[in-house]
Design an enzyme around this catalytic site. Sequence first.
Site, mmCIF file in Angstrom:
data_model
loop_
_atom_site.group_PDB
_atom_site.id
_atom_site.type_symbol
_atom_site.label_atom_id
_atom_site.label_comp_id
_atom_site.label_asym_id
_atom_site.label_seq_id
_atom_site.Cartn_x
_atom_site.Cartn_y
_atom_site.Cartn_z
ATOM 1 N N HIS A 155 0.838 -1.217 0.000
ATOM 2 C CA HIS A 155 0.000 0.000 0.000
ATOM 3 C C HIS A 155 0.869 1.261 0.000
ATOM 4 O O HIS A 155 0.433 2.308 0.475
ATOM 5 C CB HIS A 155 -0.951 0.041 1.203
ATOM 6 C CG HIS A 155 -1.717 -1.221 1.410
ATOM 7 N ND1 HIS A 155 -2.984 -1.421 0.923
ATOM 8 C CD2 HIS A 155 -1.364 -2.374 2.038
ATOM 9 C CE1 HIS A 155 -3.399 -2.643 1.264
ATOM 10 N NE2 HIS A 155 -2.432 -3.241 1.934
ATOM 11 N N SER A 276 15.387 21.450 -15.332
ATOM 12 C CA SER A 276 14.280 22.371 -15.543
ATOM 13 C C SER A 276 14.825 23.647 -16.158
ATOM 14 O O SER A 276 15.933 24.073 -15.831
ATOM 15 C CB SER A 276 13.602 22.677 -14.211
ATOM 16 O OG SER A 276 12.927 23.912 -14.269
ATOM 17 N N LYS A 282 16.616 21.307 -10.220
ATOM 18 C CA LYS A 282 15.807 20.139 -10.578
ATOM 19 C C LYS A 282 16.602 19.043 -11.256
ATOM 20 O O LYS A 282 17.536 19.287 -12.022
ATOM 21 C CB LYS A 282 14.660 20.567 -11.497
ATOM 22 C CG LYS A 282 13.634 21.397 -10.766
ATOM 23 C CD LYS A 282 12.714 20.543 -9.935
ATOM 24 C CE LYS A 282 11.620 20.040 -10.839
ATOM 25 N NZ LYS A 282 10.653 19.265 -10.134
ATOM 26 N N GLU A 289 9.163 8.752 -16.446
ATOM 27 C CA GLU A 289 7.778 9.240 -16.612
ATOM 28 C C GLU A 289 7.252 8.845 -17.985
ATOM 29 O O GLU A 289 6.079 8.488 -18.142
ATOM 30 C CB GLU A 289 7.730 10.755 -16.406
ATOM 31 C CG GLU A 289 8.037 11.137 -14.954
ATOM 32 C CD GLU A 289 8.256 12.632 -14.777
ATOM 33 O OE1 GLU A 289 7.432 13.420 -15.262
ATOM 34 O OE2 GLU A 289 9.268 12.999 -14.152
#
Length: 459
Positions: A155, A276, A282, A289
């Site tokens: 979970h 970024s 970043k 992704e």
Amino acid sequence: MALWGGRFSQQPDDLLRKLNDSIGFDRRFYAEDIEGSIVYAGALARAGVLTPEEAQTIQAGLKQVRAEFESGDFVLAEGDEDIHTAVERRLTEIVGEVGGKLHTGRSRNDQVATDFRLWVMRAIRYIDGLLADMQTALIAQSAEHTETVMPGYTHLQPAQPISTAHWLMSFFWMLTRDRQRLRDAYDRSAVLPLGSGALAGSPFAVDRVWMAAELGFRAIAENSLDAVSDRDFVTDTLYALTMTGVHLSRFAEDLILYSNPAFGFVTLDDRYSTGSSLMPQKRNADPMELARAKSGRLVGLLTGLLTTLKGLPSGYNKDLQEDKEPIFAGVDTLSDLLPVLTAIISTLKLNPQRMRDSLGGELLATELADYLVDKGLPFRQAHHVIGGIVHLCAERACSFNDLSLQDYQAAHPSFGADVFEWLDFDRAMGRRVADGGTAPVAVRQQIDRARAWMRDFSV
Ligand code: ARG
């Protein structure tokens, strides 16, 4: 003039052609189309339909057409609606009228099914190789980290300590199933339709078993009507690819989480991280992704294909022309994705200290329950007692190690001083020695089995 133009008094409208033509995508299997035709010419000669000289002329012409495709010299002409018509048109330009004998007893219906199966068989082997590379990378990383302890989750909540190799190897086994599915799809692809004609079979004595062997098929289709419209092999393959996509999306999600500074378990190599344009700090896991997202595309392709096939009447229908782009797209998607994931795994930096630092004491709650089981309590009762101890720790905002022996004995008289020995993450991991468990000794055996699987498996 289209190859089927005889019964028409007008040329097809340009708008129809734009809709109808498949040459834009099916030229991708020109090599398979030509291979099938070379063998079919051989079968016609063996059947006495062509003289040996005619067959040789046609075969030499086909090889020339192939050379033109390979060198990029092939020029499309008006009326080349698909790869089959394009090759036959060019063949006839090269060898003259005898080229018109090649299609005797054959239809584009059995022809396209044959070509496409050959292409899918090759694509399966290619993707299988990429999956094997990814598995090899997983094994190599795992072998370095059998003793590295990290939090395991259910979970997405901290559950029990596990070996980092165990986590990595879980993806290895997903990929074994993907490769088995692809092998099954290969088996079902390797069934020869050629010699089925348009739907009813061939009146010529073409030796289908011989053609199958020549082209690398494992069997012949037993029913010509089924053979020309069976696209199960496409669906099976696309499902196998989609399942792989789903697995990759799960792996991607773990890496996205674990590379987040809040976890900090892994660092993606600079070459596979992105920055970024605005925030200088970043370090994004863009490729992961994309891996997560691409599974959505695969699910869409599979759903689209199944919907196209649903409810088709017997025999070939033009709907079946729509079977190619989905599998091309699926194969291309994984061809782009898998090598990047393999490289990411090979260059992944694991941060064992961060993993260890993030092990919360609560991950040992099961150990305490097992301790009481060891002392003779039924597990259900032990679970309840430890629940009380967890509650006590929550109230005092402390961990299991901060409690005294008196605290433990107040919870249950079976507790002794040896309980503190059990409050150890490595010990907890190391106790799970049953086959398939996370103890380093079991994980090393798992890796041995994985290596043996890799040696034994082939499509
Ligand atoms: N381009 C067609 C396809 O991809 C080839 C088969 C055409 N057959 C026919 N009867 N129109 O399916």
